[in-house]
Design a protein around this motif. Structure first.
Motif, PDB file in Angstrom:
ATOM      1  N   ALA A  64       0.860  -1.188   0.000  1.00  0.00           N
ATOM      2  CA  ALA A  64       0.000   0.000   0.000  1.00  0.00           C
ATOM      3  C   ALA A  64       0.891   1.230   0.000  1.00  0.00           C
ATOM      4  CB  ALA A  64      -0.904  -0.007   1.228  1.00  0.00           C
ATOM      5  N   VAL A  65       0.334   2.336  -0.438  1.00  0.00           N
ATOM      6  CA  VAL A  65       1.065   3.595  -0.487  1.00  0.00           C
ATOM      7  C   VAL A  65       0.595   4.463   0.673  1.00  0.00           C
ATOM      8  CG1 VAL A  65       1.500   5.676  -1.833  1.00  0.00           C
ATOM      9  CG2 VAL A  65       1.380   3.462  -2.976  1.00  0.00           C
ATOM     10  N   GLY A  66       1.561   4.948   1.476  1.00  0.00           N
ATOM     11  CA  GLY A  66       1.245   5.808   2.614  1.00  0.00           C
ATOM     12  C   GLY A  66       1.724   7.220   2.365  1.00  0.00           C
ATOM     13  N   GLY A  67       1.287   7.796   1.269  1.00  0.00           N
ATOM     14  CA  GLY A  67       1.688   9.155   0.935  1.00  0.00           C
ATOM     15  C   GLY A  67       2.877   9.174   0.005  1.00  0.00           C
ATOM     16  N   HIS A  68       3.403  10.332  -0.207  1.00  0.00           N
ATOM     17  CA  HIS A  68       4.545  10.547  -1.093  1.00  0.00           C
ATOM     18  C   HIS A  68       4.196  10.184  -2.519  1.00  0.00           C
ATOM     19  CE1 HIS A  68       8.404  12.278  -0.320  1.00  0.00           C
ATOM     20  NE2 HIS A  68       8.350  11.908   0.945  1.00  0.00           N
TER      21      HIS A  68
ATOM     22  N   THR B 297      -0.922   3.626  -8.734  1.00  0.00           N
ATOM     23  CA  THR B 297      -1.765   4.453  -7.891  1.00  0.00           C
ATOM     24  C   THR B 297      -2.665   3.581  -7.022  1.00  0.00           C
ATOM     25  OG1 THR B 297      -3.435   4.628  -9.624  1.00  0.00           O
ATOM     26  CG2 THR B 297      -1.762   6.345  -9.543  1.00  0.00           C
ATOM     27  N   THR B 298      -2.727   3.914  -5.761  1.00  0.00           N
ATOM     28  CA  THR B 298      -3.644   3.276  -4.823  1.00  0.00           C
ATOM     29  C   THR B 298      -4.159   4.362  -3.888  1.00  0.00           C
ATOM     30  OG1 THR B 298      -1.920   2.775  -3.211  1.00  0.00           O
ATOM     31  CG2 THR B 298      -2.405   1.069  -4.839  1.00  0.00           C
ATOM     32  N   GLN B 299      -5.209   4.050  -3.164  1.00  0.00           N
ATOM     33  CA  GLN B 299      -5.746   5.019  -2.225  1.00  0.00           C
ATOM     34  C   GLN B 299      -5.045   4.880  -0.881  1.00  0.00           C
ATOM     35  OE1 GLN B 299      -9.926   4.264  -2.133  1.00  0.00           O
ATOM     36  NE2 GLN B 299     -10.330   5.616  -3.847  1.00  0.00           N
ATOM     37  N   GLY B 300      -4.767   5.990  -0.285  1.00  0.00           N
ATOM     38  CA  GLY B 300      -4.140   6.011   1.024  1.00  0.00           C
ATOM     39  C   GLY B 300      -3.845   7.441   1.403  1.00  0.00           C
ATOM     40  N   ILE B 301      -3.700   7.674   2.681  1.00  0.00           N
ATOM     41  CA  ILE B 301      -3.415   9.020   3.176  1.00  0.00           C
ATOM     42  C   ILE B 301      -1.979   9.034   3.692  1.00  0.00           C
ATOM     43  CG2 ILE B 301      -4.280   8.559   5.494  1.00  0.00           C
ATOM     44  CD1 ILE B 301      -5.464  11.466   5.365  1.00  0.00           C
ATOM     45  N   VAL B 302      -1.396  10.188   3.708  1.00  0.00           N
ATOM     46  CA  VAL B 302      -0.021  10.329   4.188  1.00  0.00           C
ATOM     47  C   VAL B 302       0.067   9.831   5.627  1.00  0.00           C
ATOM     48  CG1 VAL B 302       1.821  11.978   4.649  1.00  0.00           C
ATOM     49  CG2 VAL B 302       0.364  12.290   2.650  1.00  0.00           C
ATOM     50  N   LEU B 303       1.060   9.026   5.902  1.00  0.00           N
ATOM     51  CA  LEU B 303       1.258   8.518   7.261  1.00  0.00           C
ATOM     52  C   LEU B 303       1.390   9.670   8.244  1.00  0.00           C
ATOM     53  CD1 LEU B 303       3.821   5.643   6.656  1.00  0.00           C
ATOM     54  CD2 LEU B 303       1.457   5.406   7.414  1.00  0.00           C
TER      55      LEU B 303
ATOM     56  N   TYR C 253      -6.456   4.499   6.747  1.00  0.00           N
ATOM     57  CA  TYR C 253      -6.897   3.336   5.994  1.00  0.00           C
ATOM     58  C   TYR C 253      -6.135   3.321   4.673  1.00  0.00           C
ATOM     59  CZ  TYR C 253      -9.739   0.137   3.289  1.00  0.00           C
ATOM     60  OH  TYR C 253     -10.144  -0.904   2.510  1.00  0.00           O
ATOM     61  N   PHE C 254      -5.589   2.181   4.349  1.00  0.00           N
ATOM     62  CA  PHE C 254      -4.838   2.032   3.114  1.00  0.00           C
ATOM     63  C   PHE C 254      -5.438   0.909   2.288  1.00  0.00           C
ATOM     64  CE2 PHE C 254      -1.986   3.612   6.361  1.00  0.00           C
ATOM     65  CZ  PHE C 254      -1.516   4.770   5.758  1.00  0.00           C
ATOM     66  N   VAL C 255      -5.573   1.137   1.001  1.00  0.00           N
ATOM     67  CA  VAL C 255      -6.092   0.118   0.103  1.00  0.00           C
ATOM     68  C   VAL C 255      -4.901  -0.643  -0.471  1.00  0.00           C
ATOM     69  CG1 VAL C 255      -7.410  -0.304  -1.998  1.00  0.00           C
ATOM     70  CG2 VAL C 255      -8.078   1.558  -0.463  1.00  0.00           C
ATOM     71  N   PRO C 256      -4.790  -1.921  -0.144  1.00  0.00           N
ATOM     72  CA  PRO C 256      -3.651  -2.675  -0.661  1.00  0.00           C
ATOM     73  C   PRO C 256      -3.780  -2.921  -2.162  1.00  0.00           C
ATOM     74  CG  PRO C 256      -5.103  -4.124   0.581  1.00  0.00           C
ATOM     75  CD  PRO C 256      -5.650  -2.729   0.707  1.00  0.00           C
TER      76      PRO C 256
END
Length: 124
Positions: free
Chosen positions: A9-13, A30-36, A43-46
């Motif tokens: 999952a992507v945690g920002g950047h 691209t995936t959904q996720g908010i900056v750590l 919540y992160f979408v794997p």
């Protein structure tokens, strides 16, 4: 041949980019996720990808694409993709070196204010 499947999952950047050897294309993952660190319970979408032989996955910080030249132009995503395509035949460490060399050539003597960090993964 064993499958090289990656899940994450992507945690920002910046989104990682994927070079597909079979097509020569560079694709942002691209995936959904908010900056750590922004919200208490993020919540992160794997996502999941399969790396085929010759494929490269490049993780990088925004210091790469936001590097500026004397005219204050950004290095940008397109230049990064061009360097990745031109260096795809190299080992991962050499690909990262090629990206840094291209950024240095682009920026010239312009001081940069952000880190430039990369991780390259290549399926052989």
């Amino acid at each position: 041949m064993p499958c090289s499947r990656l899940r994450g999952a992507v945690g920002g950047h910046n989104y990682p980019i994927l070079y597909r050897q079979a097509t020569g294309q560079v694709i942002p993952l691209t995936t959904q996720g908010i900056v750590l660190g922004i919200v208490p319970d993020p919540y992160f979408v794997p996502g999941e990808i399969v790396l085929d032989p010759g494929d490269i996955l490049l993780f990088y910080t925004d210091g790469i694409t936001e590097a500026m030249n004397p005219q204050r132009d950004l290095f940008g995503d397109e230049r990064l993709a061009t360097v990745l395509c031109a260096s795809h035949q190299y080992a991962p460490g050499d690909i990262a070196d090629a990206v840094l060399a291209a950024v240095r050539e682009f920026a010239g003597d312009t001081p940069q204010t952000d880190d430039m960090t990369m991780v390259a993964i290549k399926r052989v």
